[in-house]
Design a protein around this motif. Structure first.
Motif, PDB file in Angstrom:
ATOM      1  N   PHE A 136      -5.424  34.507  18.741  1.00 27.20           N
ATOM      2  CA  PHE A 136      -5.218  33.154  18.643  1.00 27.20           C
ATOM      3  C   PHE A 136      -4.271  32.157  19.539  1.00 27.20           C
ATOM      4  O   PHE A 136      -4.440  31.786  20.646  1.00 27.20           O
ATOM      5  CB  PHE A 136      -5.405  32.452  18.003  1.00 27.20           C
ATOM      6  N   ALA A 137      -3.077  32.922  19.577  1.00 31.22           N
ATOM      7  CA  ALA A 137      -1.737  32.928  20.048  1.00 31.22           C
ATOM      8  C   ALA A 137      -1.611  33.043  21.478  1.00 31.22           C
ATOM      9  O   ALA A 137      -0.533  32.700  21.880  1.00 31.22           O
ATOM     10  CB  ALA A 137      -0.660  32.762  19.092  1.00 31.22           C
ATOM     11  N   GLY A 138      -2.674  34.017  22.083  1.00 34.11           N
ATOM     12  CA  GLY A 138      -2.401  34.384  23.542  1.00 34.11           C
ATOM     13  C   GLY A 138      -1.420  35.235  23.311  1.00 34.11           C
ATOM     14  O   GLY A 138      -1.237  36.062  24.460  1.00 34.11           O
ATOM     15  N   ILE A 139      -1.199  36.279  22.082  1.00 35.03           N
ATOM     16  CA  ILE A 139      -0.274  37.001  22.233  1.00 35.03           C
ATOM     17  C   ILE A 139      -1.126  38.620  22.074  1.00 35.03           C
ATOM     18  O   ILE A 139      -1.643  38.918  21.007  1.00 35.03           O
ATOM     19  CB  ILE A 139       0.520  37.485  20.733  1.00 35.03           C
ATOM     20  N   SER A 190      -9.680  26.730  21.166  1.00 30.64           N
ATOM     21  CA  SER A 190     -10.027  25.841  19.733  1.00 30.64           C
ATOM     22  C   SER A 190     -10.157  24.635  20.429  1.00 30.64           C
ATOM     23  O   SER A 190     -10.328  24.283  21.064  1.00 30.64           O
ATOM     24  CB  SER A 190      -7.760  25.359  19.808  1.00 30.64           C
ATOM     25  N   VAL A 191     -11.117  24.168  19.055  1.00 30.88           N
ATOM     26  CA  VAL A 191     -12.014  22.457  19.319  1.00 30.88           C
ATOM     27  C   VAL A 191     -11.568  21.686  19.731  1.00 30.88           C
ATOM     28  O   VAL A 191     -11.284  21.014  20.737  1.00 30.88           O
ATOM     29  CB  VAL A 191     -12.646  22.911  18.279  1.00 30.88           C
ATOM     30  N   GLU A 192      -9.670  21.652  19.025  1.00 30.34           N
ATOM     31  CA  GLU A 192      -9.205  20.015  18.577  1.00 30.34           C
ATOM     32  C   GLU A 192      -8.644  20.487  19.974  1.00 30.34           C
ATOM     33  O   GLU A 192      -8.601  19.093  20.674  1.00 30.34           O
ATOM     34  CB  GLU A 192      -7.750  21.215  17.839  1.00 30.34           C
ATOM     35  N   THR A 193      -8.062  21.651  20.717  1.00 27.10           N
ATOM     36  CA  THR A 193      -7.450  21.485  21.896  1.00 27.10           C
ATOM     37  C   THR A 193      -8.841  20.470  23.027  1.00 27.10           C
ATOM     38  O   THR A 193      -7.921  20.151  24.262  1.00 27.10           O
ATOM     39  CB  THR A 193      -7.088  22.950  23.156  1.00 27.10           C
ATOM     40  N   TYR A 235      -8.386  27.512  25.799  1.00 28.46           N
ATOM     41  CA  TYR A 235      -7.929  26.755  24.818  1.00 28.46           C
ATOM     42  C   TYR A 235      -6.728  27.179  23.962  1.00 28.46           C
ATOM     43  O   TYR A 235      -7.327  27.392  22.939  1.00 28.46           O
ATOM     44  CB  TYR A 235      -9.098  26.131  24.222  1.00 28.46           C
ATOM     45  N   ARG A 236      -5.678  27.112  23.598  1.00 30.90           N
ATOM     46  CA  ARG A 236      -4.916  27.497  22.382  1.00 30.90           C
ATOM     47  C   ARG A 236      -3.937  26.545  22.346  1.00 30.90           C
ATOM     48  O   ARG A 236      -3.049  25.766  23.117  1.00 30.90           O
ATOM     49  CB  ARG A 236      -3.781  28.555  23.724  1.00 30.90           C
ATOM     50  N   ARG A 237      -3.909  26.406  20.903  1.00 29.12           N
ATOM     51  CA  ARG A 237      -3.460  25.134  20.238  1.00 29.12           C
ATOM     52  C   ARG A 237      -2.043  24.913  20.415  1.00 29.12           C
ATOM     53  O   ARG A 237      -1.291  24.134  20.714  1.00 29.12           O
ATOM     54  CB  ARG A 237      -4.190  24.922  18.741  1.00 29.12           C
ATOM     55  N   ASN A 238      -1.245  25.741  20.422  1.00 31.07           N
ATOM     56  CA  ASN A 238       0.652  26.345  20.983  1.00 31.07           C
ATOM     57  C   ASN A 238       0.392  26.362  22.306  1.00 31.07           C
ATOM     58  O   ASN A 238       2.183  25.896  22.520  1.00 31.07           O
ATOM     59  CB  ASN A 238       0.353  27.954  20.746  1.00 31.07           C
ATOM     60  N   PHE A 239      -0.323  25.851  23.179  1.00 23.56           N
ATOM     61  CA  PHE A 239       0.263  25.199  24.541  1.00 23.56           C
ATOM     62  C   PHE A 239      -0.577  24.244  24.671  1.00 23.56           C
ATOM     63  O   PHE A 239      -0.418  24.107  25.988  1.00 23.56           O
ATOM     64  CB  PHE A 239      -0.024  27.152  25.256  1.00 23.56           C
ATOM     65  N   ASP A 240      -0.616  23.291  23.866  1.00 20.49           N
ATOM     66  CA  ASP A 240      -1.350  21.589  23.882  1.00 20.49           C
ATOM     67  C   ASP A 240      -0.126  21.248  24.663  1.00 20.49           C
ATOM     68  O   ASP A 240      -0.184  20.046  25.956  1.00 20.49           O
ATOM     69  CB  ASP A 240      -1.603  20.869  23.001  1.00 20.49           C
ATOM     70  N   GLN A 241       1.509  21.845  24.844  1.00 20.98           N
ATOM     71  CA  GLN A 241       2.642  20.811  25.638  1.00 20.98           C
ATOM     72  C   GLN A 241       2.814  20.657  26.698  1.00 20.98           C
ATOM     73  O   GLN A 241       2.725  19.866  27.682  1.00 20.98           O
ATOM     74  CB  GLN A 241       4.089  20.714  24.666  1.00 20.98           C
ATOM     75  N   GLU A 242       2.250  22.198  26.621  1.00 22.20           N
ATOM     76  CA  GLU A 242       2.196  22.893  28.750  1.00 22.20           C
ATOM     77  C   GLU A 242       1.024  21.909  29.220  1.00 22.20           C
ATOM     78  O   GLU A 242       1.294  21.738  30.381  1.00 22.20           O
ATOM     79  CB  GLU A 242       1.909  23.815  28.841  1.00 22.20           C
ATOM     80  N   LEU A 243      -0.060  21.957  28.294  1.00 22.27           N
ATOM     81  CA  LEU A 243      -1.741  21.407  29.210  1.00 22.27           C
ATOM     82  C   LEU A 243      -1.026  19.718  29.198  1.00 22.27           C
ATOM     83  O   LEU A 243      -1.284  19.299  30.287  1.00 22.27           O
ATOM     84  CB  LEU A 243      -3.358  21.617  28.361  1.00 22.27           C
ATOM     85  N   ASN A 244      -0.242  19.034  28.529  1.00 18.63           N
ATOM     86  CA  ASN A 244      -0.129  17.870  28.347  1.00 18.63           C
ATOM     87  C   ASN A 244       0.438  17.445  29.292  1.00 18.63           C
ATOM     88  O   ASN A 244       0.485  16.208  30.640  1.00 18.63           O
ATOM     89  CB  ASN A 244       0.187  16.984  27.351  1.00 18.63           C
ATOM     90  N   ALA A 245       1.459  18.386  29.654  1.00 19.74           N
ATOM     91  CA  ALA A 245       2.970  17.973  30.152  1.00 19.74           C
ATOM     92  C   ALA A 245       1.765  18.362  31.912  1.00 19.74           C
ATOM     93  O   ALA A 245       2.248  17.670  33.318  1.00 19.74           O
ATOM     94  CB  ALA A 245       3.831  19.189  30.653  1.00 19.74           C
ATOM     95  N   ALA A 246       1.144  19.140  32.183  1.00 19.92           N
ATOM     96  CA  ALA A 246       0.245  19.435  33.381  1.00 19.92           C
ATOM     97  C   ALA A 246      -0.646  18.484  33.225  1.00 19.92           C
ATOM     98  O   ALA A 246      -0.182  17.963  35.029  1.00 19.92           O
ATOM     99  CB  ALA A 246      -0.798  20.374  33.413  1.00 19.92           C
TER     100      ALA A 246
END
Length: 493
Positions: free
Chosen positions: A107-110, A274-277, A240-251
């Motif tokens: 889920f974290a992309g690892i 992630s649904v939330e993302t 859709y990975r929640r731990n990369f929301d900041q990178e998505l928002n920065a784009a």
């Protein structure tokens, strides 16, 4: 999420049968499979979306715990109980894992990877064999450093051909042996091409690759194109990975700064997440509908009735203004969107399309999507099925990921299980995949033509040999084409 209601507390009390423990550590102690199976049964009986289709999950099916234990003992393993006893025939996506740490990493992309994201297709001359085509290469990996490029083909690993297995429904999938080869920590690939007779011809170019643990940023490409004086954003988003929301928002902040007028959202390889993302992404695209409905959830009848009676708001996902860390969402206020999708586009990707459709003009380019419109949740063996509860059972690391709800958009539209049919159809051509993010890449070019008014009719053609795709790198992962909520409704206390 929202606070749980007294009715749902009562439901929980009626259904929960799982065992308890005091704390967690890294030591796994012996236990009976019956202990695990009771947890699996309890979670499925409370939350499973298709509970009405499984008679044994009815609240009054077993009169005593002894009768239930007899039913559970009839299965040879927790996996057999889950798939053979408790999952409905219509369900393609619920699953069980014996090590939730691997699922959480996924889920974290690892994951371990050489850096190649590949698709798999049948050899046109013999369906007993397969070949792989490179869809993209992850940066700072063995593959990128070795010079592997999008569009390269290979049909063997360490000189051993990739083989297939024929399925009962007439389809093919990659054989277990070939999956093992592709999972090796190190291996050698030799690229090649198909000649005019569709025979694979090795090129003599070999790549020695190493698989290492890697955290994949799903914001793969974010750039602004200046085409004929129009500023058009292009975002290739791969999960859709929640731990990369900041990178998505920065784009999206960069798109704002560039003053883009249109956006091409490339979800061609995005299997969801992630649904939330997904809700945050819809808000980044629009920004004009805060508080209005994106999707409306439909759980199993008992959970649904509890929410409807006491907390109907818990069933609604709305456009929002902040991402998970509380930072303000960077919104583009667009009134139209162009989405690239394929047969690898699923779940949260489809939610983005369906959820936005009542509000803005959403045009889709590519091929028909998967058709997966249900969300799941990770259930752990604790009193409230959460990992962070002090009652978490330390005797094992099993978890289940059942489907718990389906959804409709604001207008009550439910996505078709056959997938979303594109407005402008074009398949990827393995002989001309193009460069991702380049205006001349075929699917992006088709999207740009629609934006610029250069070709408003559907193009239903592809070029060269049409290969039968049978899989991809992602379907080796536990979270393949899964859409999930991060947390259970709060709380059972």
């Amino acid at each position: 999420m929202k606070k749980i209601t007294p009715i749902l507390i009562t439901l929980c009390a009626l259904f929960l049968l799982n065992s308890c423990a005091t704390d967690r550590d890294d030591e796994i102690r012996p236990l009976s499979e019956l202990e695990i199976e009771n947890f699996i049964y309890s979670g499925m009986q409370l939350y499973y979306l298709y509970k009405p289709q499984i008679p044994e999950l009815a609240n009054d099916f077993f009169d005593t715990q002894t009768e239930l234990n007899g039913f559970l003992d009839g299965f040879e393993s927790p996996e057999s109980l889950f798939y053979d006893g408790l999952v409905a025939d219509v369900d393609r996506f619920s699953f069980i894992t014996d090590d939730y740490r691997e699922l959480e990493n996924s889920f974290a992309g690892i994951s371990k990877t050489s850096g190649i994201d590949y698709g798999l297709a049948l050899d046109p001359g013999d369906p007993n064999f397969a070949f792989a085509f490179v869809r993209y290469v992850l940066p700072n990996t063995s593959a990128s450093e070795s010079g592997v490029l999008r569009g390269m083909l290979f049909n063997s690993v360490n000189g051993e051909r990739l083989t297939t297995t024929a399925n009962a429904n007439g389809t093919y999938s990659l054989s277990a042996r070939s999956r093992e080869l592709l999972a090796l920590d190190s291996f050698t690939l030799e690229t090649g091409t198909f000649d005019a007779n569709d025979v694979f011809q090795p090129s003599g170019t070999r790549f020695d690759l190493v698989q290492e643990e890697y955290t994949e940023n799903p914001v793969f490409i974010a750039k602004t194109l200046d085409i004929d004086g129009s500023k058009i954003g292009y975002l290739m988003y791969n999960a859709y990975r929640r731990n990369f929301d900041q990178e998505l928002n920065a784009a999206f902040a960069q798109f704002q700064a560039d003053g883009i007028e249109d956006l091409v959202l490339d979800l061609r390889y995005n299997g969801g997440g992630s649904v939330e993302t997904a809700i945050d992404l819809t808000s980044m695209i629009t920004g004009r509908f805060e508080g209005q409905i994106v999707t409306q959830q439909q759980w199993n009848p008992e959970i649904q009735a509890a929410f409807d009676a006491e907390e109907p708001e818990s069933l609604i996902d709305r456009f929002d203004s902040t991402i998970s860390n509380g930072n303000a969402i960077n919104s583009l206020n667009l009134n139209r969107l162009y989405v690239i999708g394929t047969g690898s586009t699923a779940s949260a990707s489809e939610l983005t399309i369906i959820g936005l459709d009542p509000y803005i003009d959403v045009q889709t380019i590519g091929t028909t999507t998967v058709g997966k419109f249900q969300a799941s949740i990770t259930l752990y063996d604790s009193d409230n099925f959460r990992k962070n509860d002090e009652s978490l059972n330390l005797n094992h690391r099993y978890a289940i990921q059942p489907l718990v709800y389906t959804y409709s958009n604001k207008n009550g539209v439910v996505g078709p299980p056959s997938g979303i049919i594109p407005d402008f159809e074009l398949s990827e051509d393995l002989s001309n995949l193009g460069t991702l993010g380049d205006p001349d890449e075929p699917l992006l070019s088709l999207a740009l033509n629609q934006i610029l008014g250069k070709g408003l009719v559907s193009s239903k053609k592809s070029h060269g040999t049409v290969f039968e795709v049978i899989g991809e790198r992602e379907n080796q992962k536990q979270d393949y084409q899964r859409m999930y909520i991060e947390e259970l409704p709060d709380s059972f206390e």
